[in-house]
Design a protein around this motif. Structure first.
Motif, PDB file in Angstrom:
ATOM      1  N   HIS A   1      -2.340   5.411   6.383  1.00  0.00           N
ATOM      2  CA  HIS A   1      -2.276   5.819   4.955  1.00  0.00           C
ATOM      3  C   HIS A   1      -3.438   5.806   4.305  1.00  0.00           C
ATOM      4  O   HIS A   1      -3.400   6.093   2.851  1.00  0.00           O
ATOM      5  CB  HIS A   1      -1.108   5.015   4.207  1.00  0.00           C
TER       6      HIS A   1
ATOM      7  N   HIS B   1     -13.429   4.170   0.909  1.00  0.00           N
ATOM      8  CA  HIS B   1     -12.654   4.957  -0.090  1.00  0.00           C
ATOM      9  C   HIS B   1     -13.843   5.339  -0.915  1.00  0.00           C
ATOM     10  O   HIS B   1     -14.813   5.145  -0.773  1.00  0.00           O
ATOM     11  CB  HIS B   1     -12.350   3.302  -1.151  1.00  0.00           C
ATOM     12  N   ASP B   2     -13.269   6.479  -1.523  1.00  0.00           N
ATOM     13  CA  ASP B   2     -14.340   7.538  -2.207  1.00  0.00           C
ATOM     14  C   ASP B   2     -15.172   6.984  -3.307  1.00  0.00           C
ATOM     15  O   ASP B   2     -16.040   7.539  -3.569  1.00  0.00           O
ATOM     16  CB  ASP B   2     -13.676   8.878  -2.456  1.00  0.00           C
TER      17      ASP B   2
ATOM     18  N   VAL C   1       4.308   4.856   0.122  1.00  0.00           N
ATOM     19  CA  VAL C   1       4.444   6.245  -0.267  1.00  0.00           C
ATOM     20  C   VAL C   1       5.311   7.000   0.694  1.00  0.00           C
ATOM     21  O   VAL C   1       5.859   8.061   0.022  1.00  0.00           O
ATOM     22  CB  VAL C   1       2.921   6.725   0.263  1.00  0.00           C
TER      23      VAL C   1
ATOM     24  N   GLN D   1      -3.571   6.230  -5.440  1.00  0.00           N
ATOM     25  CA  GLN D   1      -4.883   6.326  -5.055  1.00  0.00           C
ATOM     26  C   GLN D   1      -4.857   7.982  -5.036  1.00  0.00           C
ATOM     27  O   GLN D   1      -3.900   8.491  -4.468  1.00  0.00           O
ATOM     28  CB  GLN D   1      -5.281   5.472  -3.804  1.00  0.00           C
TER      29      GLN D   1
ATOM     30  N   LEU E   1      -5.884   9.673  -2.541  1.00  0.00           N
ATOM     31  CA  LEU E   1      -5.575  10.178  -1.270  1.00  0.00           C
ATOM     32  C   LEU E   1      -4.149  10.357  -1.300  1.00  0.00           C
ATOM     33  O   LEU E   1      -3.800  10.877  -0.429  1.00  0.00           O
ATOM     34  CB  LEU E   1      -6.064   9.359  -0.399  1.00  0.00           C
ATOM     35  N   HIS E   2      -3.420   9.678  -2.128  1.00  0.00           N
ATOM     36  CA  HIS E   2      -1.937  10.048  -1.951  1.00  0.00           C
ATOM     37  C   HIS E   2      -1.487  11.157  -2.904  1.00  0.00           C
ATOM     38  O   HIS E   2      -0.182  11.377  -2.896  1.00  0.00           O
ATOM     39  CB  HIS E   2      -1.097   8.445  -2.299  1.00  0.00           C
TER      40      HIS E   2
END
Lengths: 144, 102
Positions: free
Chosen positions: A49, A88-89, B47, B61, B63-64
């Protein structure tokens, strides 16, 4: 709430984020609060994830589910000598890796609420400045 | 879709596990919404479960964010879960854009 198992390690040299997650969980595994497979589950979830555990710049909270081998309510911190990248960006690199485990879906609610308050009040810097393991454990014990 | 004026805004905080990061995000979102004077019901989940849920606003976040398009009309990517002021700014801007905050 049930008194959590609290532990910490400082001046940790981790090769990468996986090593940092293991380092954060290791004292709780030694204390019998987490099964050895728990950090592997934290890593597997992040591989699936993404870096869900990176909460804020420099701070990660490694955790998995109760059924992943959390035997007791517990909280630990690994303060890294050298920060690592979690992928993590915005919040990399990370030098404070917290880990917690909860034996069920509810036992951790008060602990996490308290952790959030202490993080807002500068807990991560307290841990970074802890001169030794005992001082880091004391700083973290204020949470639970 | 806009929330009926007679019910609290529903907000879903999402992370990979649904226990820790999303719980901290939920707590800080509650602080931010309270400071905006918005009555809201904030829940947190993982998620996978989130995909079967509906809310007015989903926060997670970045990315989700792509996974949550069907969950809520407003999806906010949050990079710093501990930044209550930043959360407040993002929520305020989004709620104003929806006409949910005057």
């Amino acid at each position: 709430m049930t008194a959590p198992v609290i532990d910490a390690v400082v001046d940790v040299r981790a090769a990468d984020w996986r090593g940092a997650v293991h380092a954060a969980c290791a004292p709780l595994v030694s204390d019998g609060a987490l099964e050895p497979r728990y950090p592997e589950r934290c890593i597997a979830i992040a591989e699936e994830h993404g870096p869900y555990m990176v909460l804020a710049p420099g701070i990660a909270l490694a955790h998995a589910r109760p059924e992943d081998g959390a035997l007791a309510l517990c909280l630990s911190a690994a303060v890294l000598a050298t920060p690592v990248e979690f992928g993590h960006d915005q919040n990399d690199p990370v030098d404070v890796v917290l880990a917690f485990g909860s034996p069920d879906d509810a036992a951790h609610l008060a602990l996490l609420q308290s952790l959030a308050e202490h993080l807002l009040d500068g807990l991560a810097d307290e841990l970074r400045l802890a001169p030794d393991r005992a001082a880091a454990v004391r700083a973290l014990a204020a949470v639970g | 879709m806009s929330p009926a004026p007679n019910r609290p805004l529903t907000v879903l905080a999402v992370c990979g596990v649904g226990m820790g990061s999303s719980l901290i995000l939920k707590m800080n979102a509650e602080k931010a919404l309270k400071s905006l004077g918005v009555e809201a019901k904030v829940e947190h989940t993982d998620v996978s479960s989130a995909r079967g849920m509906r809310a007015d606003v989903a926060i997670a976040q970045g990315l989700h964010a792509d996974d949550l398009g069907s969950v809520a009309p407003v999806v906010l990517p949050i990079s710093n879960f501990m930044d209550v002021d930043g959360l407040r700014r993002q929520l305020e801007e989004a709620l104003r854009a929806q006409g949910w905050l005057s």
